[in-house]
Structures are given as C-alpha cells and as structure tokens.
Design an enzyme around this catalytic site. Sequence first.
Site, PDB file in Angstrom:
ATOM      1  CG  HIS A   1     -11.656 -10.650  -2.743  1.00  0.00           C
ATOM      2  ND1 HIS A   1     -11.509  -9.404  -2.693  1.00  0.00           N
ATOM      3  CD2 HIS A   1     -11.315 -10.795  -1.576  1.00  0.00           C
ATOM      4  CE1 HIS A   1     -10.680  -9.031  -2.171  1.00  0.00           C
ATOM      5  NE2 HIS A   1     -10.794  -9.791  -0.709  1.00  0.00           N
TER       6      HIS A   1
ATOM      7  CG  HIS B   1      -1.806  -0.560   1.450  1.00  0.00           C
ATOM      8  ND1 HIS B   1      -1.501  -2.243   2.461  1.00  0.00           N
ATOM      9  CD2 HIS B   1      -2.808  -1.346   1.016  1.00  0.00           C
ATOM     10  CE1 HIS B   1      -2.397  -3.201   2.136  1.00  0.00           C
ATOM     11  NE2 HIS B   1      -3.482  -2.400   1.264  1.00  0.00           N
TER      12      HIS B   1
ATOM     13  CD  GLU C   1      -6.849  -7.154  -4.228  1.00  0.00           C
ATOM     14  OE1 GLU C   1      -6.407  -6.594  -4.507  1.00  0.00           O
ATOM     15  OE2 GLU C   1      -7.207  -8.251  -3.429  1.00  0.00           O
TER      16      GLU C   1
ATOM     17  CG  ASP D   1      -7.635 -12.729   3.757  1.00  0.00           C
ATOM     18  OD1 ASP D   1      -8.038 -13.038   2.100  1.00  0.00           O
ATOM     19  OD2 ASP D   1      -7.138 -11.711   3.589  1.00  0.00           O
TER      20      ASP D   1
ATOM     21  CG  ASP E   1       1.943  -1.355   3.576  1.00  0.00           C
ATOM     22  OD1 ASP E   1       1.081  -0.990   4.196  1.00  0.00           O
ATOM     23  OD2 ASP E   1       0.613  -2.155   2.280  1.00  0.00           O
TER      24      ASP E   1
HETATM   25  C1  XLS Z   1      -8.749  -6.647   1.161  1.00  0.00           C
HETATM   26  C2  XLS Z   1      -8.051  -6.757  -0.229  1.00  0.00           C
HETATM   27  C3  XLS Z   1      -6.109  -6.034   0.564  1.00  0.00           C
HETATM   28  C4  XLS Z   1      -5.807  -5.332  -1.393  1.00  0.00           C
HETATM   29  C5  XLS Z   1      -4.893  -4.653  -1.341  1.00  0.00           C
HETATM   30  O1  XLS Z   1      -9.301  -7.710   1.226  1.00  0.00           O
HETATM   31  O2  XLS Z   1      -7.226  -8.053  -0.399  1.00  0.00           O
HETATM   32  O3  XLS Z   1      -6.258  -6.246   1.617  1.00  0.00           O
HETATM   33  O4  XLS Z   1      -5.799  -6.738  -1.322  1.00  0.00           O
HETATM   34  O5  XLS Z   1      -5.075  -3.448  -0.983  1.00  0.00           O
HETATM   35 MG    MG Z   2      -6.130  -8.663  -1.201  1.00  0.00          MG
END
Ligand code: XLS
Ligand code: MG
Length: 342
Positions: free
Chosen positions: A211, A49, A172, A248, A52
């Site tokens: 996702h 990010h 994303e 995750d 980061d």
């Molecule tokens: C959240 C996302 C995030 C992205 C980066 O669900 O996966 O972590 O990968 O902003």
């Molecule tokens: Mg992600």
Amino acid sequence: MEKGYRFSFGPWNIHTGADPFGPPVREEFSFDEKLDIAVKLKFDGIQFHDDDIVDVNLSLPEIEKKVKEIKKKLDDRNLEAEFVAPRIWEHPLTIDGTFTSNNPEARRYAAERTKKAIDIANLIGTRNIVLWPAREGSYNRESKDAKLAIDRFIEYLNRALEYDRNIRILGEMKPNEPMDASFCPTTGHFLALASRTISPERVGVLIETAHSILAGLEPSDEMGFALSFGKLWGIHLNDQNGLKFDEDRTFGIVNPKRAFSQVYLLEKYGYGKNGEYVGLDVKVLRTQKKEVSFKHLQYSREIFLLLVDIVRSLDEAKIEELRKIQDYEEIDYYITMKLLGK
Ligand code: XLS
Ligand code: MG
C-alpha cells in the site's frame, strides 16, 4: 517466538487463485487445514475478517456458539487471533462505500456491521479491530463530497470507539483499488484523522508494504513515521513491483533492499516487544499447484528472519560514522555487500 518475533497471516492468504479475470485454479483448503498449515509453518497468530470466523447473518446466540468452536480450534493449536476486520465492502448496499456513501442506509450498515465485528473480536479474544476502508473513495471527484467524507469517517470511528471502550482501531490505509482514489490514502492522513476522534489513544495503524509503494512512498519511511508517533500496532509485510495493482508478493522477493530497510527499522525500534505481530498479507501466484500454494508464507517468514540476522550483524558504529561524514555511497555499498553475503 523466533528471534523475538511472532508471525501471523490471514486465511485469505491461502486461496484458490481466482482473480477479477478468471475462475479458481486450485481447490480450497478447509479452515482447519489452513490452521494446521499455520502451525506447520511456525506461525503464532491468525488474522481474521469477521466473516472468516462466522456467518455474520446468524443470530447472536448462534454466533456465540460458532465463535466458541473456532476459538477452541485456535487454542488447541496454540494459535491466537491477532485482529478482526469488519468486511464492510461486499454487501449490495455498499457498492459505493459505507460510511462515506451518499446512501444513508449504507452508512447505517457500516456502523451495525462494525459493532458485530467488535462483538466477534471480543468472543475470539482480541481487542484489535483492523479497518481497511476499501470503497471509501471515489471514481470521479464530483460524485462525493471530499470534505464531508472525512467528517463522516471520524463519525464512524467515534461510533466504534464509543460502542466498546476497550477496543483499538488499526487503520490500514491504501491509496487506490478498488476505488480510483481513496479519501484517506496514507498513514499520515489516518493519524491526522485519528487525532480528531474521541479516543486518539485507541487509534493506530497497520502498515502494508504494497500500500505504501502504491502511494509512491517508502514503506520503511511510513513505518518510521508511525513509530515516531507510537502508533505502529500492526504490519502487513509483502512486496510489490512498482505502481501496478496490489500484487501482495512474497516479502523481500521483488526488492530485498527495500525489505531490509523495513526490518532494519522494526528491529531498531523494538517492534513486536509490546505484543505486535509480524503480519503478512501475501497472495499465492496463480500458477502454484495446490500442494505448494503456501510457499509464499513460508518464504516471507524465512526472508524476514534472514534479514533480522543481517541487521543484527551490522556494525552500527560504522554506519553512524558514515552518516556523520555523509558518505552515503559507502553506506549503500556496505549494506548491499551484506545482502549479497559478502
Ligand atoms: C487489501 C487489504 C486487506 C486487509 C484486510 O488490500 O490488504 O486484505 O489487509 O482487510
Ligand atoms: Mg493488508
């Protein structure tokens, strides 16, 4: 490179275990330690990010100086920045989103913050901007105008594409969380939207396994969709146990067959051959002790590579033949036996 693949993760993937319901349970590793872990675990790239890398509130010269220092840390370790993602969802102005917010100041903030992220991306040496539109959705339908939200989404993308003619945007998409419903929940939605921007050729996707599952879709099918459009520019591999929160988990740990299907398709269509990374987005279980809080990265990479071996050992002619005679029961058995080491 191992077996033709390069791997990446983000610094947020090694964390203290704080969650919405409880405080940290482990001490944080320093930034440098995280880079050293990446090297030790044979990763090639780091996902970032904007913040980061550097405090985005610093002045431009200060940002330049700091990013140069971070770039050197990467270079010294032979690591590369895979992408920079503007973290646009944490500012007090953006409690209800950024470019789809009803508040014009929040929309302005999104544009400015994204320009900053693009500057940082240039300094750290990547043209990939990842966009996770965290709060661009609604809790209840009448709070925002769903048609206008899409128009504003396109306007936001255009501003970024215009600001720098070299960057690429990788959307994303995620169907929900933190919002009840996202305006642009899937890869297909985002690619439709991309086609209406000023530079569709610079807009692609990053697909995250969890996702897709949260959207009730098969991750490998979503990947196939993006591959067919030549738009699969990034992936966030992980795993997910059904329609819950974004878990995750370690890639392949919940449903190895589903993981296999993703690797099968990536391998078949040469994913990675144009420099794309096998990116992970995996969370440490809260119960892990600090000294073993990166096994999820190590094992995700290892499981991916083992699945590559299995894919490469398949008798493709046999699969083709079974497809021809439509004996799908046999295909399932064949693949399951391979996964069981038979
Ligand atoms: C959240 C996302 C995030 C992205 C980066 O669900 O996966 O972590 O990968 O902003
Ligand atoms: Mg992600």
